[in-house]
Design an enzyme around this catalytic site. Sequence first.
Site, PDB file in Angstrom:
ATOM      1  N   ARG A  72      -4.536   4.881   0.689  1.00 55.34           N
ATOM      2  CA  ARG A  72      -4.367   3.448   0.451  1.00 55.34           C
ATOM      3  C   ARG A  72      -5.445   2.718   1.244  1.00 55.34           C
ATOM      4  O   ARG A  72      -5.545   2.883   2.470  1.00 55.34           O
ATOM      5  CB  ARG A  72      -2.999   2.993   0.924  1.00 55.34           C
ATOM      6  CG  ARG A  72      -2.832   1.516   0.709  1.00 55.34           C
ATOM      7  CD  ARG A  72      -1.532   1.021   1.245  1.00 55.34           C
ATOM      8  NE  ARG A  72      -1.375  -0.367   0.889  1.00 55.34           N
ATOM      9  CZ  ARG A  72      -0.841  -1.272   1.674  1.00 55.34           C
ATOM     10  NH1 ARG A  72      -0.387  -0.937   2.847  1.00 55.34           N
ATOM     11  NH2 ARG A  72      -0.730  -2.512   1.272  1.00 55.34           N
ATOM     12  N   GLU A  83       4.746   2.131  -3.893  1.00 55.43           N
ATOM     13  CA  GLU A  83       3.284   2.122  -3.775  1.00 55.43           C
ATOM     14  C   GLU A  83       2.733   3.542  -3.677  1.00 55.43           C
ATOM     15  O   GLU A  83       1.670   3.839  -4.210  1.00 55.43           O
ATOM     16  CB  GLU A  83       2.867   1.286  -2.559  1.00 55.43           C
ATOM     17  CG  GLU A  83       3.107  -0.202  -2.806  1.00 55.43           C
ATOM     18  CD  GLU A  83       3.097  -1.056  -1.554  1.00 55.43           C
ATOM     19  OE1 GLU A  83       4.015  -0.898  -0.725  1.00 55.43           O
ATOM     20  OE2 GLU A  83       2.183  -1.868  -1.399  1.00 55.43           O
ATOM     21  N   ASN A 107      -1.341   6.512   4.100  1.00 56.93           N
ATOM     22  CA  ASN A 107      -1.459   5.072   4.336  1.00 56.93           C
ATOM     23  C   ASN A 107      -1.682   4.899   5.834  1.00 56.93           C
ATOM     24  O   ASN A 107      -0.750   4.973   6.631  1.00 56.93           O
ATOM     25  CB  ASN A 107      -0.167   4.384   3.884  1.00 56.93           C
ATOM     26  CG  ASN A 107      -0.233   2.876   4.020  1.00 56.93           C
ATOM     27  OD1 ASN A 107      -1.178   2.334   4.588  1.00 56.93           O
ATOM     28  ND2 ASN A 107       0.777   2.199   3.507  1.00 56.93           N
ATOM     29  N   ARG A 166       4.064 -15.135   8.932  1.00 51.78           N
ATOM     30  CA  ARG A 166       2.854 -15.850   8.495  1.00 51.78           C
ATOM     31  C   ARG A 166       3.218 -17.177   7.843  1.00 51.78           C
ATOM     32  O   ARG A 166       4.206 -17.261   7.119  1.00 51.78           O
ATOM     33  CB  ARG A 166       2.065 -15.002   7.483  1.00 51.78           C
ATOM     34  CG  ARG A 166       1.346 -13.845   8.110  1.00 51.78           C
ATOM     35  CD  ARG A 166       0.668 -12.979   7.061  1.00 51.78           C
ATOM     36  NE  ARG A 166       1.092 -11.609   7.193  1.00 51.78           N
ATOM     37  CZ  ARG A 166       0.969 -10.692   6.243  1.00 51.78           C
ATOM     38  NH1 ARG A 166       0.431 -10.993   5.095  1.00 51.78           N
ATOM     39  NH2 ARG A 166       1.386  -9.464   6.457  1.00 51.78           N
ATOM     40  N   HIS A 220      -1.483  -6.829  -2.186  1.00 48.59           N
ATOM     41  CA  HIS A 220      -0.308  -6.138  -2.734  1.00 48.59           C
ATOM     42  C   HIS A 220      -0.554  -5.647  -4.163  1.00 48.59           C
ATOM     43  O   HIS A 220       0.384  -5.483  -4.947  1.00 48.59           O
ATOM     44  CB  HIS A 220       0.932  -7.064  -2.766  1.00 48.59           C
ATOM     45  CG  HIS A 220       1.537  -7.324  -1.424  1.00 48.59           C
ATOM     46  ND1 HIS A 220       2.089  -8.542  -1.086  1.00 48.59           N
ATOM     47  CD2 HIS A 220       1.693  -6.536  -0.347  1.00 48.59           C
ATOM     48  CE1 HIS A 220       2.551  -8.494   0.156  1.00 48.59           C
ATOM     49  NE2 HIS A 220       2.321  -7.272   0.633  1.00 48.59           N
TER      50      HIS A 220
END
Length: 405
Positions: free
Chosen positions: A90, A384, A7, A240, A179
């Site tokens: 990823r 993940e 990743n 955010r 996601h």
Amino acid sequence: MKILVINSGSSSLKFQVIDSETERVLVRGLCERIGIDGVFTYKTDTGVSLKEQVPMKDHTEAVHKLLDTLVDPEKGIIKDFSEIDVIGHRLVHGGEKFTGSVVITDEVIQAMTECNDLAPLHNPANLVGVDACRKLMPGTLMVGVFDTAFNQTMEPKAFLYGLPYRYYEKYKIRRYGFHGISHKYVSQRAAEFMRQDPRRVKTIVCHLGNGASICAVKYGKVVDNSMGFTPLEGLVMGTRSGDVDPGALEFLAKKENLDIYQIMQILNKESGVLGISKNLSSDFRELKDAEIKYNDKAAMAREIFAYKVAKYVGSYAAAMNGVDNIVFTAGVGENDSDIREEICSYLEFLGIHIDEVKNRERAEAVKISDGLSKVNVLVIRTNEELEIARQAAEIAGRVKGEQAS
Ligand code: ADP
């Protein structure tokens, strides 16, 4: 099969080696501060643990360091690189081109580069990791697993904005959702845990971390996702903003004489629970500690966060005309039982009852709703890397099968 999962971010590269038969993690670690001073962290399941300051001027040097350590006679877990069957990368944004995982070829890299505009912070950083692995392990099969791919089953009614259609045609401006790797893993794990057929259940996954999104998965396919063209849309997150009326931004730009880049900086880095709490923290643990000490801004930030999650869950229950499972995952979703309880208190109209004792249990997977609840509420640890390894192993198996026949 041994799968190396990578990743790659702009200044860091996370890795794991997973045995696909046992799904055991043989090694996990992180190359951090690439191009700065370099920190290498590495841990094997046999007890080797390293944290070293190592200069890594770029991602190629980081991958070099990782590979050297993997074959080191004392610290390593393999004798040579041929023991790594496949590398799973990823990849954040696959645009509309990628609806599933793919073998990484020159054409795929070209197509991904064309998506760079859509994810300028993430895609180039992912590609640097791919490039470094291709240089150092040129003969090894590489598979790309996209964060957007699982969401590609959304229909136009969910993915189109109320903008002139020509902008979708010209620039592919639409909602992509993110996601996806986590939402896929968690929705499937929920069905497995509940002994359900995933093709017959309606699940809402609440991935609540620093970045947060909600996903409606009906009969195994994504119906909607709260993130949009970028990961900025949707929930109030760590830093955010989530959904904001664009009219407010024009107003703000005029009042404070800000350009679009400054506005985006505010929306991405200075907003969310950090901004609402007057810069107290983006970390939910610190906000909880402050709330206990009667900090009203911390309390308000957590309240706004929970309220927004509940609203999305309610709307996704409508989008799917019902819901069987609601699943909490990621840093906040897995660990913050108070937030879970608060979110669920808005959802009593769906027939949800939470078992307060179960809600405080910690496990890889736990059902926190009680016997009376009409909807199963679960907490499931996302994974993940395992999902990437599974998809990489599946593709590698297919490729090897084709080569053999
Ligand atoms: P990301 O992958 O988006 O960086 P994570 O899923 O790792 O995010 O979640 C990180 C967030 O999880 C932290 O910002 C923190 O607020 C929250 N978190 C972690 N542990 C706890 C905890 N025990 N209680 C409440 N929040 C927690």
